[in-house]
Write a protein that holds these residues in place. Structure first.
Motif, mmCIF file in Angstrom:
data_model
loop_
_atom_site.group_PDB
_atom_site.id
_atom_site.type_symbol
_atom_site.label_atom_id
_atom_site.label_comp_id
_atom_site.label_asym_id
_atom_site.label_seq_id
_atom_site.Cartn_x
_atom_site.Cartn_y
_atom_site.Cartn_z
ATOM 1 N N PHE A 1 33.455 4.382 24.688
ATOM 2 C CA PHE A 1 31.800 3.885 24.163
ATOM 3 C C PHE A 1 32.025 3.742 22.303
ATOM 4 O O PHE A 1 30.951 2.871 21.423
ATOM 5 C CB PHE A 1 30.769 4.223 24.506
ATOM 6 C CG PHE A 1 29.294 4.570 23.586
ATOM 7 C CD1 PHE A 1 28.944 3.502 24.055
ATOM 8 C CD2 PHE A 1 29.090 5.559 22.858
ATOM 9 C CE1 PHE A 1 27.141 2.709 23.994
ATOM 10 C CE2 PHE A 1 26.825 4.823 22.849
ATOM 11 C CZ PHE A 1 26.862 3.940 23.584
ATOM 12 N N ILE A 2 32.185 4.600 21.102
ATOM 13 C CA ILE A 2 31.951 4.896 20.037
ATOM 14 C C ILE A 2 33.014 3.501 19.558
ATOM 15 O O ILE A 2 32.136 3.262 18.155
ATOM 16 C CB ILE A 2 31.947 6.113 19.771
ATOM 17 C CG1 ILE A 2 31.526 7.619 20.283
ATOM 18 C CG2 ILE A 2 31.685 6.670 18.102
ATOM 19 C CD1 ILE A 2 31.471 8.385 19.615
ATOM 20 N N THR A 3 34.125 3.631 19.361
ATOM 21 C CA THR A 3 34.794 3.063 18.730
ATOM 22 C C THR A 3 34.791 1.390 18.836
ATOM 23 O O THR A 3 35.770 0.562 18.552
ATOM 24 C CB THR A 3 36.992 3.067 19.113
ATOM 25 O OG1 THR A 3 37.124 3.786 19.959
ATOM 26 C CG2 THR A 3 36.590 4.845 18.197
ATOM 27 N N GLY A 4 34.285 1.139 20.481
ATOM 28 C CA GLY A 4 34.765 -0.266 20.943
ATOM 29 C C GLY A 4 36.760 -0.196 21.838
ATOM 30 O O GLY A 4 36.643 -1.514 22.027
ATOM 31 N N SER A 5 37.735 0.253 21.200
ATOM 32 C CA SER A 5 39.053 0.683 21.586
ATOM 33 C C SER A 5 39.568 1.370 22.076
ATOM 34 O O SER A 5 39.408 2.793 21.553
ATOM 35 C CB SER A 5 39.776 0.029 20.353
ATOM 36 O OG SER A 5 40.721 0.887 20.750
ATOM 37 N N ASP A 6 39.629 1.252 23.194
ATOM 38 C CA ASP A 6 40.548 1.987 24.127
ATOM 39 C C ASP A 6 41.914 3.207 23.150
ATOM 40 O O ASP A 6 42.089 3.952 23.190
ATOM 41 C CB ASP A 6 41.219 1.745 25.473
ATOM 42 C CG ASP A 6 42.206 2.668 26.323
ATOM 43 O OD1 ASP A 6 41.373 4.034 26.335
ATOM 44 O OD2 ASP A 6 42.840 2.592 27.121
ATOM 45 N N THR A 7 42.479 2.161 22.557
ATOM 46 C CA THR A 7 43.978 2.100 21.485
ATOM 47 C C THR A 7 43.067 3.869 20.909
ATOM 48 O O THR A 7 43.649 4.204 20.254
ATOM 49 C CB THR A 7 44.210 1.401 20.591
ATOM 50 O OG1 THR A 7 44.182 0.540 22.039
ATOM 51 C CG2 THR A 7 45.860 1.719 19.629
ATOM 52 N N SER A 8 41.502 3.607 19.866
ATOM 53 C CA SER A 8 41.366 4.485 18.955
ATOM 54 C C SER A 8 40.317 5.583 19.734
ATOM 55 O O SER A 8 41.588 6.760 19.248
ATOM 56 C CB SER A 8 40.053 3.708 18.508
ATOM 57 O OG SER A 8 40.491 2.647 17.587
ATOM 58 N N ALA A 9 40.432 5.500 21.312
ATOM 59 C CA ALA A 9 39.769 7.014 21.312
ATOM 60 C C ALA A 9 41.094 7.602 22.005
ATOM 61 O O ALA A 9 40.841 8.928 21.814
ATOM 62 C CB ALA A 9 39.460 6.341 23.029
#
Length: 589
Positions: free
Chosen positions: A441-449
């Protein structure tokens, strides 16, 4: 002098969490209650995050501004770069008139909006997620559905929800690769664990999607097709993730479900053709027919796109492109200026992989497609300018959303929220997906999460005696259902669906579905941790002593040569068919 992140600025974790939640809760309030435009909500949320970071967490103002700038720059490249190119490619097919042929062909397969949504949003979107990822699937499929005549809100919302099934394996498995690198668990067991969770969701998702579009009863009318779509996708997703690894599940499951559903529709048809209310009845003009060559030409931009995107995901080609077209620099004033909670400086590097970026692959496909669809490059340039004008507000939204995400991460606000979830003890497996959901939700990316929280997931699971692969995989799986409400994803979908300024409607459309799916994954993860232990794969941890090996570029150049030949053959064949079709009327006369 470096500044150290703070997790509990009030020395009272409950109070610190309440304050840390303010900018996140503001986004929910602004989009659901206040119905603000996306770029307005994200800009104000960024300002709130900056105030809390500086006044509460003690982050120097200069670092906060630099963090926001770093995030905004990342939003422009590679995120906006990809979105612009995806919409540009689609706009070329519309401008040339080729999309009218695609619409006619799709209507020939089925004029039923329910089945079109399954083919394009669910199956084709999964294929695109597996190859490109990072927003391209939603941008392309939403634009296609709107072009076919779908209600823009439903088109964009359905594509966001459909994108949940494949996100974990997106962009040739990058989210799981990152989770592996951060946690130290090998890729295959994480892929296997995710591949034993998401297929359960994938089986149900087609029926869920159709129920959203047309209602429960109308979904029941086409249950055989829904079953074929969901079961074929889930089975192929399970098999490929468990036996091949994380790179190909989306490509295999997406293509496989398309083939299975199209083959099924040749022998089965729904009793009634369902369309949206107030939509004209489905009609197929029998006086219009297209040759196989015309159909191939119409689809040529997406054929070329598919070949190039798959090639861009092949590691030897990626190595060559990065060797020749990658610029990396330490972000001035920010690199190593922040100390993490462990006391180590946090590197802040900015990579401009201008050749290997997915957006560049789509640009190359667009440049090849311009003459194939019958346009001149001058006209293509005009279409590109129109595309930039069309996306000016979404670009602002994405840049401000990423600025918001980077401030939350760099200041320690995100770590405050993570620390509370990690303190839930034996119930942590239930909350592990929430951490992934929050990260996406915060980053927009599953990779970033996964980069943010995989180590935390691993350490917390070990401390309570749960196999870490369960919680690390839960971070991946929970993240996928956060994708549909991420402000970044909402901005992309709104741009593709011609809903600029109506992001709040789209957010309200998807948010309840995100919560439903999140709760389902939370209970499933809890069961996997303590009851369904037979689902957990057996594995050994990675050896962290592996030496770095410089890539051999010879194979990459060979693959690029093969790609060039393949594209040349395809372009020549399509151009030859096009010239032949132009000559047919003259022969008839």
């Amino acid at each position: 002098m470096a500044w150290k992140q703070v997790i509990d600025p009030f020395n009272n974790i409950a109070l610190s969490v309440l304050v840390a939640l303010i900018p996140i809760l503001f986004i929910f309030w602004a989009l659901i209650i206040r119905k603000m435009k996306g770029y307005q909500a994200s800009l104000i949320a960024t300002g709130l995050a900056m105030l809390i970071a500086t006044l509460v967490y003690g982050m120097p103002v200069g670092l906060a501004l630099l963090s926001a700038a770093h995030g905004a720059l990342y939003g422009l490249f590679p995120i906006c770069w990809l979105v612009i190119m995806a919409v540009f490619l689609f706009n070329l097919t519309v401008k040339s008139g080729q999309f009218e042929i695609i619409k006619h062909v799709m209507g020939g397969i089925t004029a039923d909006r329910r089945l079109q949504a399954l083919l394009i949003a669910f199956s084709f979107g999964s294929f695109l997620e597996g190859t490109a990822g990072f927003g391209a699937p939603v941008a392309i499929t939403a634009a296609m559905l709107v072009g076919l005549g779908f209600n823009p809100l439903y088109a964009s919302g359905i594509c966001l929800i459909a994108n949940t099934a494949p996100v974990a394996f997106g962009s040739i498995g990058i989210p799981i690769t990152v989770a592996s690198q951060v946690s130290g668990i090998p890729e295959l067991p994480i892929s296997q664990m995710v591949g034993r969770t998401l297929p359960i969701l994938s089986v149900m998702l087609p029926f869920y999607l159709v129920s959203i579009i047309a209602g429960f009863r109308k979904a029941q009318e086409i249950w055989p097709a829904v079953l074929v779509s969901g079961v074929s996708f889930a089975l192929l997703q399970y098999l490929s993730s468990n036996f091949l690894g994380p790179a190909l599940p989306d490509v295999i499951a997406g293509l496989g479900s398309i083939i299975c559903l199209m083959a099924f529709l040749r022998v089965w048809k729904p009793k009634t053709i369902w369309r949206f209310d107030n939509e004209p009845a489905a009609t197929v003009d029998t006086s219009i027919s297209y040759t196989a060559g015309q159909v191939i030409r119409a689809w040529s931009p997406f054929i070329v796109l598919t070949i190039i995107i798959i090639s861009w995901g092949v590691q030897p080609i990626k190595d060559v492109l990065n060797a020749k077209g990658l610029t990396q620099f330490e972000f001035p004033g920010l690199h190593n200026a922040i100390l993490g909670n462990d006391g180590n400086p946090i590197p802040k590097l900015f990579k401009v992989n201008y050749l290997s970026a997915a957006g560049t692959a789509i640009l190359l496909a667009a440049l090849i497609a311009i003459p194939l669809v019958g346009l001149t490059y001058r006209t293509g340039l005009t279409v590109f300018g129109e595309t930039l004008k069309q996306l000016r507000f979404p670009i602002l939204s994405v840049a401000s959303v990423l600025a918001f995400a980077y401030i939350l991460n760099d200041s320690g606000i995100t770590l405050t929220l993570a620390a509370v979830l990690a303190s839930t003890g034996l119930l942590f497996p239930f909350f592990a997906p929430v951490l992934g959901w929050l990260g996406v939700f915060i980053t927009g990316s599953d990779t970033s999460a996964n980069a943010l929280f995989s180590k935390l997931q691993y350490a917390t699971a070990q401390s309570i005696g749960v196999d870490p692969v369960v919680t690390v995989a839960a971070n991946v799986s929970g993240g996928v259902v956060g994708k549909m409400i991420s402000p970044q994803s909402i901005a992309v979908a709104a741009a593709a669906g011609n809903l600029v300024g109506q992001e709040s409607q789209l957010f309200r459309f998807t948010v309840k579905h995100s919560f439903f799916m999140l709760i389902f994954i939370c209970f499933l993860t809890l069961a996997q941790a303590y009851v369904l232990k037979w689902m957990i794969p057996v594995y050994e941890m990675l050896d962290g002593k592996k030496a770095a090996v410089l890539p051999d570029l010879t194979k990459g150049y060979l693959y690029l040569g093969i790609l060039t030949v393949v594209l040349a053959v395809i372009v020549t064949a399509i151009m030859a068919v096009t010239r032949k079709n132009k000559q047919i009327p003259k022969l008839v006369n």
